[in-house]
Motif scaffolding. Structure first.
Motif, short mmCIF file in Angstrom:
data_model
loop_
_atom_site.label_atom_id
_atom_site.label_comp_id
_atom_site.label_asym_id
_atom_site.label_seq_id
_atom_site.Cartn_x
_atom_site.Cartn_y
_atom_site.Cartn_z
N GLY A 1 0.81 -1.21 0.00
CA GLY A 1 0.00 0.00 0.00
C GLY A 1 0.84 1.26 0.00
O GLY A 1 0.53 2.23 -0.69
N ARG A 2 1.91 1.26 0.76
CA ARG A 2 2.76 2.45 0.81
C ARG A 2 3.56 2.64 -0.48
O ARG A 2 3.78 3.77 -0.91
CB ARG A 2 3.68 2.36 2.03
CG ARG A 2 2.91 2.52 3.33
CD ARG A 2 3.81 2.78 4.53
NE ARG A 2 3.00 3.09 5.69
CZ ARG A 2 2.62 2.22 6.62
NH1 ARG A 2 3.00 0.96 6.51
NH2 ARG A 2 1.87 2.58 7.63
N LEU A 3 3.97 1.55 -1.07
CA LEU A 3 4.62 1.66 -2.39
C LEU A 3 3.66 2.28 -3.40
O LEU A 3 4.05 3.13 -4.21
CB LEU A 3 5.10 0.29 -2.87
CG LEU A 3 6.36 -0.28 -2.21
CD1 LEU A 3 6.59 -1.71 -2.68
CD2 LEU A 3 7.57 0.59 -2.52
N LEU A 4 2.43 1.83 -3.35
CA LEU A 4 1.42 2.37 -4.25
C LEU A 4 1.21 3.86 -4.02
O LEU A 4 1.18 4.65 -4.97
CB LEU A 4 0.11 1.61 -4.05
CG LEU A 4 -1.11 2.11 -4.81
CD1 LEU A 4 -0.91 1.96 -6.31
CD2 LEU A 4 -2.36 1.35 -4.37
N ALA A 5 1.08 4.24 -2.74
CA ALA A 5 0.82 5.64 -2.42
C ALA A 5 1.99 6.54 -2.78
O ALA A 5 1.81 7.67 -3.25
CB ALA A 5 0.48 5.77 -0.94
N GLU A 6 3.20 6.04 -2.56
CA GLU A 6 4.38 6.89 -2.75
C GLU A 6 4.91 6.89 -4.18
O GLU A 6 5.48 7.89 -4.63
CB GLU A 6 5.49 6.42 -1.80
CG GLU A 6 5.16 6.64 -0.33
CD GLU A 6 6.18 6.01 0.60
OE1 GLU A 6 7.24 5.57 0.11
OE2 GLU A 6 5.91 5.94 1.82
N GLY B 1 3.16 5.07 -7.04
CA GLY B 1 2.21 4.77 -8.09
C GLY B 1 2.12 3.29 -8.42
O GLY B 1 2.87 2.46 -7.90
N ALA B 2 1.20 2.98 -9.32
CA ALA B 2 0.91 1.58 -9.65
C ALA B 2 2.11 0.85 -10.22
O ALA B 2 2.26 -0.37 -10.04
CB ALA B 2 -0.26 1.52 -10.64
N GLN B 3 2.99 1.56 -10.90
CA GLN B 3 4.15 0.91 -11.52
C GLN B 3 5.10 0.32 -10.50
O GLN B 3 5.91 -0.56 -10.82
CB GLN B 3 4.90 1.89 -12.43
CG GLN B 3 5.63 3.00 -11.72
CD GLN B 3 4.74 4.19 -11.40
OE1 GLN B 3 3.52 4.13 -11.59
NE2 GLN B 3 5.34 5.28 -10.94
N TYR C 1 -6.91 2.91 0.94
CA TYR C 1 -8.26 3.43 0.73
C TYR C 1 -8.72 3.30 -0.72
O TYR C 1 -9.83 2.82 -0.98
CB TYR C 1 -8.30 4.89 1.19
CG TYR C 1 -9.69 5.47 1.27
CD1 TYR C 1 -10.55 5.09 2.30
CD2 TYR C 1 -10.13 6.40 0.35
CE1 TYR C 1 -11.82 5.63 2.40
CE2 TYR C 1 -11.40 6.95 0.45
CZ TYR C 1 -12.25 6.56 1.47
OH TYR C 1 -13.51 7.08 1.56
N ALA C 2 -7.90 3.71 -1.67
CA ALA C 2 -8.32 3.65 -3.07
C ALA C 2 -8.54 2.20 -3.51
O ALA C 2 -9.44 1.91 -4.30
CB ALA C 2 -7.28 4.32 -3.97
#
Length: 232
Positions: free
Chosen positions: A19-24, A26-28, A103-104
């Motif tokens: 989740g934190r990788l995604l937030a910081e 992005g999806a890539q 959340y997203a």
């Protein structure tokens, strides 16, 4: 907290890391290779624990709702059922901000690793709303809300709160019309719209605000003010 500091031994740690990788980043950034580089274990950890990246993304959504349900579970039943409902709203907003990295994903706002929410996943999320329905039912029984479908009223409150949270997380609510001011007005409007009179609604909003500090923001240690009168 940096993802590199998370212990990789538990499923929850991997979920938070993803989740934190995604937030910081992005999806890539959400890949088994990147997770392994950040957490330390081999890429097999993702497959062993989740069956692959799709399973990890699903676990992120489910974990987000599990945390919301735990947050709801800390909200007390008191002699003021309207305040009880409003504290749930504070809990929803607090949980979203505390777990914005999940959340997203909870609501399908991110399409990741080929994953999309199933009806079963959505039902898992809807289950958390049962707490709000039960509290609204108490408001109707107490004569604070007009007669109506408690599930519909709870959904209306959910929709309104969810919309505000999305704008808040997106950084759109700034002074002089910031999130705190908007949410206070929103709560008054929701309660009045459900049939409560203005004076009673105002008292319940104030009680809920006081309880937010103990039942929501300090919920990590279970703190509750011993001298607080639930009906005060």
């Amino acid at each position: 907290m940096s993802p590199r500091k998370l212990a990789p031994e538990t499923r929850t740690a991997l979920v938070d890391l993803a989740g934190r990788l995604l937030a910081e980043h992005g999806a890539q950034a959400l890949s088994t290779r990147r997770i392994a580089a950040e957490a330390g274990p081999s890429t097999m950890a993702v497959y062993t624990s989740f069956g692959g990246m799709r399973g990890l993304v699903r676990a992120m959504a489910h974990e987000g709702f599990a945390r919301l349900e735990r947050q709801f579970g800390r909200v007390r039943h008191t002699d003021d059922p309207v305040a009880d409902v409003l504290v749930l709203g504070h809990a929803y907003r607090h949980n979203a901000k505390a777990n914005s990295h999940l959340y997203a994903v909870m609501f399908g706002g991110q399409s990741l690793a080929g994953f999309s929410l199933t009806e079963e996943d959505r039902q898992y999320g809807r289950y958390t709303l049962l707490t709000a329905v039960e509290r609204v039912t108490r408001c109707i029984a107490a004569g604070r809300f007009r007669e109506g479908d408690p599930a519909l009223i709870a959904h209306e409150m959910w929709i309104a709160t969810h919309g505000l949270v999305n704008l808040e997380l997106g950084g759109y609510l700034i002074p002089p019309v910031d999130a705190e001011r908007c949410y206070a007005a929103l709560l008054c409007g929701l309660v009045a719209g459900a049939g409560d009179d203005a004076a009673s609604a105002g008292r319940s909003v104030a009680r809920a605000e006081r309880r937010r500090r103990t039942e929501v923001e300090a919920a990590g240690d279970g703190a509750v003010e011993a001298d607080e009168d639930p009906g005060a």
